[in-house]
Design a protein around this motif. Sequence first.
Motif, PDB file in Angstrom:
ATOM      1  N   HIS A  23       0.814  -1.210   0.000  1.00  0.00           N
ATOM      2  CA  HIS A  23       0.000   0.000   0.000  1.00  0.00           C
ATOM      3  C   HIS A  23       0.856   1.271   0.000  1.00  0.00           C
ATOM      4  O   HIS A  23       0.417   2.322  -0.462  1.00  0.00           O
ATOM      5  CB  HIS A  23      -0.923   0.012   1.219  1.00  0.00           C
ATOM      6  N   PHE A  24       2.063   1.191   0.541  1.00  0.00           N
ATOM      7  CA  PHE A  24       2.941   2.375   0.617  1.00  0.00           C
ATOM      8  C   PHE A  24       4.315   2.031   0.050  1.00  0.00           C
ATOM      9  O   PHE A  24       5.312   1.990   0.773  1.00  0.00           O
ATOM     10  CB  PHE A  24       3.067   2.846   2.069  1.00  0.00           C
ATOM     11  N   PRO A  25       4.376   1.748  -1.247  1.00  0.00           N
ATOM     12  CA  PRO A  25       5.653   1.287  -1.839  1.00  0.00           C
ATOM     13  C   PRO A  25       6.758   2.330  -1.813  1.00  0.00           C
ATOM     14  O   PRO A  25       7.935   1.992  -1.820  1.00  0.00           O
ATOM     15  CB  PRO A  25       5.256   0.932  -3.279  1.00  0.00           C
ATOM     16  N   ARG A  26       6.387   3.618  -1.777  1.00  0.00           N
ATOM     17  CA  ARG A  26       7.405   4.658  -1.842  1.00  0.00           C
ATOM     18  C   ARG A  26       8.087   4.884  -0.490  1.00  0.00           C
ATOM     19  O   ARG A  26       9.118   5.560  -0.425  1.00  0.00           O
ATOM     20  CB  ARG A  26       6.789   5.958  -2.339  1.00  0.00           C
ATOM     21  N   ILE A  27       7.516   4.384   0.587  1.00  0.00           N
ATOM     22  CA  ILE A  27       8.122   4.584   1.915  1.00  0.00           C
ATOM     23  C   ILE A  27       9.377   3.746   2.071  1.00  0.00           C
ATOM     24  O   ILE A  27      10.321   4.144   2.755  1.00  0.00           O
ATOM     25  CB  ILE A  27       7.101   4.247   3.019  1.00  0.00           C
ATOM     26  N   GLY A  28       9.403   2.602   1.435  1.00  0.00           N
ATOM     27  CA  GLY A  28      10.578   1.735   1.540  1.00  0.00           C
ATOM     28  C   GLY A  28      10.612   0.937   2.829  1.00  0.00           C
ATOM     29  O   GLY A  28      11.509   1.118   3.661  1.00  0.00           O
ATOM     30  N   LEU A  29       9.629   0.063   2.992  1.00  0.00           N
ATOM     31  CA  LEU A  29       9.539  -0.729   4.216  1.00  0.00           C
ATOM     32  C   LEU A  29      10.297  -2.047   4.134  1.00  0.00           C
ATOM     33  O   LEU A  29      10.328  -2.800   5.114  1.00  0.00           O
ATOM     34  CB  LEU A  29       8.058  -1.020   4.527  1.00  0.00           C
ATOM     35  N   ALA A  30      10.906  -2.337   2.994  1.00  0.00           N
ATOM     36  CA  ALA A  30      11.569  -3.634   2.810  1.00  0.00           C
ATOM     37  C   ALA A  30      12.636  -3.940   3.864  1.00  0.00           C
ATOM     38  O   ALA A  30      12.772  -5.100   4.278  1.00  0.00           O
ATOM     39  CB  ALA A  30      12.168  -3.706   1.405  1.00  0.00           C
ATOM     40  N   PRO A  31      13.424  -2.968   4.344  1.00  0.00           N
ATOM     41  CA  PRO A  31      14.434  -3.297   5.374  1.00  0.00           C
ATOM     42  C   PRO A  31      13.837  -3.873   6.657  1.00  0.00           C
ATOM     43  O   PRO A  31      14.548  -4.521   7.422  1.00  0.00           O
ATOM     44  CB  PRO A  31      15.119  -1.952   5.636  1.00  0.00           C
ATOM     45  N   ALA A  57      12.550 -11.775   0.426  1.00  0.00           N
ATOM     46  CA  ALA A  57      13.173 -11.180  -0.761  1.00  0.00           C
ATOM     47  C   ALA A  57      12.176 -11.040  -1.899  1.00  0.00           C
ATOM     48  O   ALA A  57      12.166 -10.030  -2.621  1.00  0.00           O
ATOM     49  CB  ALA A  57      14.367 -12.031  -1.193  1.00  0.00           C
ATOM     50  N   VAL A  58      11.326 -12.041  -2.077  1.00  0.00           N
ATOM     51  CA  VAL A  58      10.301 -11.984  -3.127  1.00  0.00           C
ATOM     52  C   VAL A  58       9.279 -10.901  -2.816  1.00  0.00           C
ATOM     53  O   VAL A  58       8.927 -10.073  -3.668  1.00  0.00           O
ATOM     54  CB  VAL A  58       9.622 -13.349  -3.282  1.00  0.00           C
ATOM     55  N   LEU A  59       8.794 -10.875  -1.563  1.00  0.00           N
ATOM     56  CA  LEU A  59       7.770  -9.892  -1.191  1.00  0.00           C
ATOM     57  C   LEU A  59       8.304  -8.467  -1.238  1.00  0.00           C
ATOM     58  O   LEU A  59       7.546  -7.520  -1.471  1.00  0.00           O
ATOM     59  CB  LEU A  59       7.251 -10.202   0.219  1.00  0.00           C
ATOM     60  N   ALA A  60       9.606  -8.304  -1.028  1.00  0.00           N
ATOM     61  CA  ALA A  60      10.183  -6.963  -1.030  1.00  0.00           C
ATOM     62  C   ALA A  60      10.137  -6.315  -2.407  1.00  0.00           C
ATOM     63  O   ALA A  60      10.107  -5.075  -2.518  1.00  0.00           O
ATOM     64  CB  ALA A  60      11.618  -7.018  -0.523  1.00  0.00           C
ATOM     65  N   VAL A  61      10.141  -7.120  -3.464  1.00  0.00           N
ATOM     66  CA  VAL A  61      10.134  -6.557  -4.826  1.00  0.00           C
ATOM     67  C   VAL A  61       8.750  -6.617  -5.472  1.00  0.00           C
ATOM     68  O   VAL A  61       8.576  -6.084  -6.579  1.00  0.00           O
ATOM     69  CB  VAL A  61      11.152  -7.295  -5.724  1.00  0.00           C
ATOM     70  N   VAL A  62       7.789  -7.259  -4.796  1.00  0.00           N
ATOM     71  CA  VAL A  62       6.445  -7.354  -5.379  1.00  0.00           C
ATOM     72  C   VAL A  62       5.857  -5.978  -5.663  1.00  0.00           C
ATOM     73  O   VAL A  62       5.248  -5.771  -6.744  1.00  0.00           O
ATOM     74  CB  VAL A  62       5.524  -8.167  -4.453  1.00  0.00           C
ATOM     75  N   PRO A  63       5.984  -4.983  -4.770  1.00  0.00           N
ATOM     76  CA  PRO A  63       5.412  -3.651  -5.100  1.00  0.00           C
ATOM     77  C   PRO A  63       5.990  -3.040  -6.371  1.00  0.00           C
ATOM     78  O   PRO A  63       5.336  -2.208  -7.013  1.00  0.00           O
ATOM     79  CB  PRO A  63       5.768  -2.810  -3.867  1.00  0.00           C
ATOM     80  N   HIS A  64       7.189  -3.421  -6.767  1.00  0.00           N
ATOM     81  CA  HIS A  64       7.801  -2.859  -7.969  1.00  0.00           C
ATOM     82  C   HIS A  64       7.246  -3.462  -9.252  1.00  0.00           C
ATOM     83  O   HIS A  64       7.576  -2.980 -10.359  1.00  0.00           O
ATOM     84  CB  HIS A  64       9.322  -3.064  -7.929  1.00  0.00           C
TER      85      HIS A  64
END
Length: 291
Positions: A23-31, A57-64
Amino acid sequence: MPRERAWFAILLSVTALALANAHFPRIGLAPLYIPIVCAACWALGGRAGYLVAIVAAVLAVVPHLAELPGLSPALLGARMAVRAVTYGFVAAIVLSFRRSFDREHHLAARDRMTDALNKETFRERLIHRLDLAVPARQSFLLAILDLDDFKGINNRHGHVAGDEVLRAFAQGARKTIRREDDFGRIGGDEFAFLLPVHSAEEGVYFARLLHKRLSSVLAGTPHPVTCSMGALLISPDTPRDEPSLMHAVDQLMYAVKRAGKNAVEIGRAMTDRDRGTPVPSRPRVPIEACL
């Protein structure tokens, strides 16, 4: 935390973070996946930790994926690879720390020579298990065993021979008891056992069988010796007073020593209704009767 609860907490955290990141891909929550990977490695072990790292790792790039086709598949794959390597590297570090922690914890609880529980750890296990057994109405057999004339081995053959006997005995004892039984070294040549039993009759049977099998183990050591054992039946109604129980079973063992050694004496810990301290419930059992 139990393994099932740990899995639930980690899956819930991964799901919540994946939804927030979508929902908030621009915030950068992957770390924020990194602490979850660390928790999975620490609580669940290597396989689960690496699995969570790959999923993260997979879920971290799904928003992209929404950026396709503007974002090339090669770049997307590279991002996923970087995430996978990063999370995998973190998982490897945490697992290394966990293995070191488990190894040091194991060594701290064990007697270095025999790998049996040391005296303090056995005492803690006894207190803990007796407390847990109250609501479950669990009975126990508490036994102390002493090797007869062990000092003679050290005097005649040296301490190296004595240490060899202790190690051989401990190895055989671990093979004799069940997975749920506790086994500790509480003195130079004194060992203690805590066995859950279903009844007094089963406790008496286990006491005799344990002495018989351990006597066989000692007979097969490089310098054969016998053993004297005291065994105390602890019913669900027995007060959970660890020092008194250990003293009572110790006295049973010394009664065997005074009566001629190489035997087992079985006693019963008195309950509150008995209004007394633990005393033997039956006469001394000679070694012949145990066979």
